[in-house]
Motif scaffolding. Structure first.
Motif, PDB file in Angstrom:
ATOM      1  N   ASN A  36      18.868   0.987  13.747  1.00 47.82           N
ATOM      2  CA  ASN A  36      18.871   0.732  12.295  1.00 47.82           C
ATOM      3  C   ASN A  36      17.528   0.143  11.894  1.00 47.82           C
ATOM      4  O   ASN A  36      17.001  -0.751  12.566  1.00 47.82           O
ATOM      5  N   GLY A  37      17.002   0.651  10.797  1.00 46.33           N
ATOM      6  CA  GLY A  37      15.745   0.112  10.278  1.00 46.33           C
ATOM      7  C   GLY A  37      14.500   0.675  10.936  1.00 46.33           C
ATOM      8  O   GLY A  37      13.381   0.257  10.610  1.00 46.33           O
ATOM      9  N   GLY A  39      13.107   3.490  10.541  1.00 48.28           N
ATOM     10  CA  GLY A  39      12.268   4.297   9.650  1.00 48.28           C
ATOM     11  C   GLY A  39      12.668   5.768   9.606  1.00 48.28           C
ATOM     12  O   GLY A  39      11.975   6.591   9.006  1.00 48.28           O
ATOM     13  N   LYS A  40      13.826   6.110  10.177  1.00 50.95           N
ATOM     14  CA  LYS A  40      14.262   7.511  10.261  1.00 50.95           C
ATOM     15  C   LYS A  40      14.492   8.103   8.863  1.00 50.95           C
ATOM     16  O   LYS A  40      13.986   9.176   8.548  1.00 50.95           O
ATOM     17  N   SER A  41      15.284   7.385   8.050  1.00 53.85           N
ATOM     18  CA  SER A  41      15.567   7.908   6.702  1.00 53.85           C
ATOM     19  C   SER A  41      14.301   7.931   5.862  1.00 53.85           C
ATOM     20  O   SER A  41      14.083   8.873   5.089  1.00 53.85           O
ATOM     21  N   THR A  42      13.489   6.916   6.001  1.00 56.18           N
ATOM     22  CA  THR A  42      12.247   6.883   5.230  1.00 56.18           C
ATOM     23  C   THR A  42      11.382   8.083   5.603  1.00 56.18           C
ATOM     24  O   THR A  42      10.812   8.747   4.730  1.00 56.18           O
ATOM     25  N   GLN A  82      21.284  10.269   3.415  1.00 55.63           N
ATOM     26  CA  GLN A  82      22.243   9.424   4.150  1.00 55.63           C
ATOM     27  C   GLN A  82      23.353   8.935   3.227  1.00 55.63           C
ATOM     28  O   GLN A  82      24.509   8.844   3.634  1.00 55.63           O
TER      29      GLN A  82
HETATM   30  N1  LIG Z   1      13.353   0.204  -1.011  1.00 53.67           N
HETATM   31  C1  LIG Z   1      13.040  -0.569   0.032  1.00 53.67           C
HETATM   32  N2  LIG Z   1      12.442  -1.745  -0.125  1.00 53.67           N
HETATM   33  C2  LIG Z   1      12.105  -2.525   0.924  1.00 53.67           C
HETATM   34  N3  LIG Z   1      12.349  -2.177   2.208  1.00 53.67           N
HETATM   35  C3  LIG Z   1      12.949  -1.016   2.429  1.00 53.67           C
HETATM   36  C4  LIG Z   1      13.330  -0.138   1.370  1.00 53.67           C
HETATM   37  N4  LIG Z   1      13.907   0.958   1.899  1.00 53.67           N
HETATM   38  C5  LIG Z   1      13.896   0.772   3.230  1.00 53.67           C
HETATM   39  N5  LIG Z   1      13.325  -0.411   3.554  1.00 53.67           N
HETATM   40  C6  LIG Z   1      13.135  -0.939   4.897  1.00 53.67           C
HETATM   41  O1  LIG Z   1      12.448   0.058   5.642  1.00 53.67           O
HETATM   42  C7  LIG Z   1      12.867   0.019   6.997  1.00 53.67           C
HETATM   43  C8  LIG Z   1      13.246   1.443   7.409  1.00 53.67           C
HETATM   44  O2  LIG Z   1      14.404   1.835   6.689  1.00 53.67           O
HETATM   45  P1  LIG Z   1      15.112   3.225   6.946  1.00 53.67           P
HETATM   46  O3  LIG Z   1      16.176   3.381   5.932  1.00 53.67           O
HETATM   47  O4  LIG Z   1      14.080   4.288   7.029  1.00 53.67           O
HETATM   48  O5  LIG Z   1      15.728   3.009   8.402  1.00 53.67           O
HETATM   49  P2  LIG Z   1      16.654   3.954   9.282  1.00 53.67           P
HETATM   50  O6  LIG Z   1      15.942   4.175  10.572  1.00 53.67           O
HETATM   51  O7  LIG Z   1      17.047   5.131   8.503  1.00 53.67           O
HETATM   52  O8  LIG Z   1      17.906   3.016   9.557  1.00 53.67           O
HETATM   53  P3  LIG Z   1      19.495   3.319   9.580  1.00 53.67           P
HETATM   54  O9  LIG Z   1      19.809   3.769  10.976  1.00 53.67           O
HETATM   55  O10 LIG Z   1      20.101   1.972   9.305  1.00 53.67           O
HETATM   56  O11 LIG Z   1      19.826   4.321   8.526  1.00 53.67           O
HETATM   57  C9  LIG Z   1      14.012  -0.968   7.087  1.00 53.67           C
HETATM   58  O12 LIG Z   1      13.531  -2.168   7.624  1.00 53.67           O
HETATM   59  C10 LIG Z   1      14.434  -1.155   5.636  1.00 53.67           C
HETATM   60  O13 LIG Z   1      14.934  -2.456   5.429  1.00 53.67           O
END
Ligand SMILES: Nc1ncnc2c1ncn2[C@@H]1O[C@H](COP(=O)(O)OP(=O)(O)OP(=O)(O)O)[C@@H](O)[C@H]1O
Ligand SMILES: [Mg+2]
Length: 252
Positions: A36-37, A39-42, A82
């Motif tokens: 989690n976190g 950066g995958k979704s980003t 997601q």
């Molecule tokens: N709008 C935002 N403002 C500030 N931080 C953000 C924002 N969106 C995402 N983040 C941060 O960016 C980082 C990456 O988030 P992301 O959603 O890409 O993670 P992920 O790998 O998809 O996680 P998960 O498995 O929980 O879905 C996280 O630390 C999250 O808190």
């Protein structure tokens, strides 16, 4: 091919996707794993320009994804997000028909109707097609959104945690379907998964992210390994061979 070139996104002082460069093949299944976190979704949001990048570029089949007209992009590349937030009182069929919008320009052709019917059948939703989406269970609703993306029928399909809420019957059916779309129709599927064993069994390539960076990238034989997984998740795994797949155990 999709090319991500030094894609970067920061929120304040936190760089959550840090100059990630990747090439995604024309056909195949690529899974993205990571905690989690990570950066995958980003990364998927940047690649599909749902989210603006601070730096870097994306091309898909030579099209400049970050700057091309949205309809041009939407006929090449689709994305399942997601989280879905639809408050509209629409039926499953109407939701899936939205997937045809880049092709139909609002008027469904016979080809569109066939694509919608096929996507509904793929996702085991034919019997629920006329049901309002707010009357579905969580897994049924997830399948409806997956069907909408499949109806878009793009060469590149990005799916952020498509197995969310699915029972193992529907999760396995979806993974088999994605594999078939890659093998039989030459699609390139990129999906975020938390279940490393589905990633292991169905992917050509697994990309593991942590702290905004790609830290493992290779076939399941390389990434589904005890030390590699520990580097990604910071916990111990036991990896076994089972019927030709690498299976990770991590429940103790
Ligand atoms: N709008 C935002 N403002 C500030 N931080 C953000 C924002 N969106 C995402 N983040 C941060 O960016 C980082 C990456 O988030 P992301 O959603 O890409 O993670 P992920 O790998 O998809 O996680 P998960 O498995 O929980 O879905 C996280 O630390 C999250 O808190
Ligand atoms: Mg995510």
């Amino acid at each position: 091919m999709i090319t991500l070139d030094a894609l970067t996104k920061s929120y304040g002082p936190a760089t959550v996707v840090d100059a990630v460069s990747l090439e995604i093949a024309d056909a195949g299944v690529t899974s993205i794993i990571g905690p989690n976190g990570a950066g995958k979704s980003t990364l998927l949001s940047l690649a599909s320009r749902i989210l603006g990048a601070d730096a870097g570029g994306v091309t898909a089949d030579g099209v400049d994804v970050l700057n091309a007209p949205s309809r041009a992009v939407a006929t090449i590349l689709s994305i399942l997000r997601q989280e879905h937030h639809t408050t509209a009182r629409i039926t499953v069929r109407e939701l899936v028909e939205f997937g045809r919008f880049p092709h139909s320009h609002g008027r469904l052709t016979p080809e569109c109707r066939a694509a919608v019917a096929e996507a509904l059948a793929y996702c085991d939703l034919t019997d629920l097609a006329e049901r309002p989406i707010h009357q579905l269970s969580g897994g049924q609703r997830q399948r409806a959104y997956v069907a909408m993306v499949l109806a878009q029928d793009t060469h590149y399909v990005l799916l952020d945690e498509p197995l969310n809420n699915l029972d193992m019957v529907h999760a396995t059916a979806l993974m088999r379907l994605l594999r078939r779309l890659a093998d039989e129709r030459g699609k390139s599927i990129v999906l975020v998964l938390h279940d490393v064993n589905y990633a292991s069994a169905y992917s050509d390539r697994i990309i593991a992210m942590r702290d905004g960076a790609v830290i493992q990238d290779g076939p399941p034989s390389l990434v589904i390994a005890e030390d590699a997984l520990e580097a990604v998740y910071g916990m111990r795994f036991r990896v076994h061979e089972l019927d030709g797949d690498r299976v990770a155990a991590y429940y103790r």
